[in-house]
Design a protein around this motif. Structure first.
Motif, short mmCIF file in Angstrom:
data_model
loop_
_atom_site.label_atom_id
_atom_site.label_comp_id
_atom_site.label_asym_id
_atom_site.label_seq_id
_atom_site.Cartn_x
_atom_site.Cartn_y
_atom_site.Cartn_z
N ILE A 163 22.88 21.07 -72.69
CA ILE A 163 22.37 22.17 -72.03
C ILE A 163 22.99 23.55 -72.02
CG2 ILE A 163 22.06 22.85 -69.36
CD1 ILE A 163 22.03 19.93 -68.41
N ASP A 164 22.40 24.60 -71.97
CA ASP A 164 22.71 25.80 -72.25
C ASP A 164 23.48 26.40 -70.91
OD1 ASP A 164 23.21 28.42 -73.05
OD2 ASP A 164 21.42 29.28 -73.61
N PHE A 165 24.71 26.59 -70.86
CA PHE A 165 25.17 27.31 -69.70
C PHE A 165 25.70 28.67 -70.01
CE2 PHE A 165 26.31 22.61 -69.36
CZ PHE A 165 25.82 22.12 -68.37
N SER A 166 25.16 29.48 -71.19
CA SER A 166 25.65 30.56 -71.24
C SER A 166 25.50 31.41 -70.18
CB SER A 166 24.97 30.99 -72.62
OG SER A 166 23.74 31.10 -72.63
N GLU A 167 24.31 31.68 -69.55
CA GLU A 167 23.92 32.49 -68.44
C GLU A 167 25.42 32.55 -67.32
OE1 GLU A 167 21.52 32.03 -64.86
OE2 GLU A 167 20.50 30.63 -66.18
N PHE A 168 25.77 31.53 -67.12
CA PHE A 168 27.03 31.38 -66.09
C PHE A 168 28.25 31.93 -67.01
CE2 PHE A 168 23.95 28.06 -65.17
CZ PHE A 168 23.72 28.29 -63.78
N PHE A 169 28.52 31.52 -67.90
CA PHE A 169 29.63 31.96 -68.69
C PHE A 169 29.62 33.55 -69.17
CE2 PHE A 169 30.08 27.52 -70.24
CZ PHE A 169 31.37 27.37 -69.78
N ASP A 170 28.48 33.86 -69.48
CA ASP A 170 28.33 35.44 -69.51
C ASP A 170 28.51 36.07 -68.30
OD1 ASP A 170 27.68 34.96 -72.04
OD2 ASP A 170 25.57 35.20 -71.80
N THR A 186 34.52 32.10 -58.83
CA THR A 186 33.48 31.61 -58.08
C THR A 186 32.44 31.22 -59.02
OG1 THR A 186 33.45 33.02 -56.06
CG2 THR A 186 31.53 31.96 -56.48
N VAL A 187 32.08 31.57 -60.24
CA VAL A 187 31.14 31.14 -61.07
C VAL A 187 31.86 30.00 -61.80
CG1 VAL A 187 29.71 31.78 -62.91
CG2 VAL A 187 30.10 33.59 -61.34
N ALA A 190 31.78 26.94 -59.77
CA ALA A 190 30.30 26.34 -59.67
C ALA A 190 30.08 25.58 -60.99
CB ALA A 190 29.57 27.21 -59.57
N LEU A 191 30.64 26.03 -62.03
CA LEU A 191 30.37 25.17 -63.51
C LEU A 191 31.23 24.04 -63.34
CD1 LEU A 191 30.33 28.02 -65.96
CD2 LEU A 191 28.68 26.14 -65.89
N VAL A 192 32.63 24.06 -62.75
CA VAL A 192 33.44 22.92 -63.02
C VAL A 192 32.91 21.87 -61.97
CG1 VAL A 192 35.76 22.24 -62.09
CG2 VAL A 192 35.51 24.24 -63.51
N GLU A 193 32.65 22.02 -60.71
CA GLU A 193 31.92 21.10 -59.93
C GLU A 193 30.69 20.70 -60.57
OE1 GLU A 193 31.29 22.42 -55.89
OE2 GLU A 193 33.42 23.19 -55.71
N GLY A 194 29.62 21.40 -60.90
CA GLY A 194 28.33 20.93 -61.42
C GLY A 194 28.54 19.90 -62.50
N LEU A 195 29.38 20.26 -63.54
CA LEU A 195 29.70 19.67 -64.69
C LEU A 195 30.37 18.08 -64.29
CD1 LEU A 195 30.57 22.15 -67.12
CD2 LEU A 195 28.99 20.63 -67.77
N GLN A 214 35.81 22.26 -69.90
CA GLN A 214 37.24 22.81 -70.45
C GLN A 214 37.13 24.34 -70.26
OE1 GLN A 214 39.90 20.56 -70.57
NE2 GLN A 214 40.94 22.45 -69.85
N ARG A 215 36.13 24.66 -70.80
CA ARG A 215 36.27 26.28 -70.79
C ARG A 215 36.16 26.88 -69.26
NH1 ARG A 215 31.15 29.86 -73.48
NH2 ARG A 215 31.92 31.81 -72.61
N ALA A 216 35.39 26.10 -68.56
CA ALA A 216 35.24 26.75 -67.37
C ALA A 216 36.37 26.47 -66.32
CB ALA A 216 33.89 25.95 -66.67
N LEU A 217 37.22 25.21 -66.65
CA LEU A 217 38.25 25.01 -65.96
C LEU A 217 39.39 25.93 -66.38
CD1 LEU A 217 39.60 22.78 -64.16
CD2 LEU A 217 40.22 21.46 -66.17
#
Length: 277
Positions: A163-170, A186-187, A190-195, A214-217
């Protein structure tokens, strides 16, 4: 970096190289464009896959939406590189620059307002770029992430492809660039929880989801540290990580433990003082 046969072969296995040659010969590259040093393409396989390349990066930094998790680049990337070895497409950035110089301020404002009206993600990026803190809550962002999981392989109870999560990382990176660390955290959260909550659905492309997690964490911890939120708020972030270490996906629990330990160490926060923070 020059695009040569040797350079392409260095990025993939022999078998993948041959598959890339086949894909090119079969005409599977549906779209190909260039903006500055960025190449974007759509390559058809079991479905259409979006991919990007950076001509200025070592190894071209290929990104593809396919589920390939073997060594090196995938066949879709190889097919596009082989096509580029015969010649680069025209740089669209030159035309864009010409149009931007010719267009009036009112025209540009009207154009962007129309696009922003129907694209909340773009609106978030614009606000972040110009230093506005996010108004999105973790739950709001989480809902969008959950939908991405639901919409991928909707006929099955599992997720086979990335799944492309780039919009959230960007979006998070835009906030970090403006020192809006609370918004970025906050962003990332959300990624950490969602994943974490959806990882049990993953039945393929494990490396892709593990790397995104790991990138989000890491981003979450970095932003809490950089934001200097104070003892009380920092304590809440540590508690979140500790609670996830207990209640989250088994596969990710040790990562939460390490992140909580790192956050305590980097903020030099004494747990005994949290109640008084």
């Amino acid at each position: 970096m020059n695009i040569t046969e040797d350079a392409i072969r260095d990025l993939c296995t022999d078998a993948v190289y041959e598959r890339g040659e086949t894909y090119l010969a079969e005409g599977r590259i549906q779209q190909l464009s260039r903006f500055d040093d960025t190449i974007t393409a759509v390559v058809s396989g079991s479905r259409d896959y979006d991919m990007t390349l950076d001509l200025s990066a070592e190894g071209f930094d290929p990104q593809c939406g396919c589920p390939y998790d073997g060594p090196g680049a995938c066949k879709h990337v190889v097919a596009v590189l082989l096509r580029l070895a015969d010649g680069l497409p025209a740089d669209e950035s030159e035309r864009i620059d010409t149009v931007l110089e010719r267009a009036g301020d009112d025209e540009l404002r009207a154009f962007f307002r129309e696009k922003l009206r129907t694209d909340p993600s773009l609106c978030d990026r614009l606000l972040a770029r110009f230093g506005e803190p996010t108004t999105r809550s973790v739950d709001e962002l989480r809902a969008k992430i959950d939908r991405l999981f639901e919409e991928t392989n909707p006929d099955y109870a599992v997720v086979f492809e990335p799944i492309d999560f780039s919009e959230f990382f960007d979006l998070a990176e835009e906030h970090r660039a403006r020192d809006e660390y609370r918004s970025a955290a906050t962003v990332y959260r959300a990624l950490v929880e969602g994943l974490d909550d959806n990882m049990d659905l993953v039945d393929g492309a494990y490396d892709h989801f593990a790397q995104a997690f790991q990138r989000a964490l890491d981003g979450y911890v970095d932003c809490v540290v950089a934001g200097e939120f104070g003892v009380g708020e920092t304590a809440e972030h540590v508690r979140f990580l500790e609670e996830r270490a207990v209640s989250g996906t088994d596969y990710l629990r040790e990562r939460f433990v390490r992140a909580a330990d790192e956050l305590r160490e980097r903020t030099d926060t004494d747990p005994e003082t949290w109640c008084c923070g």
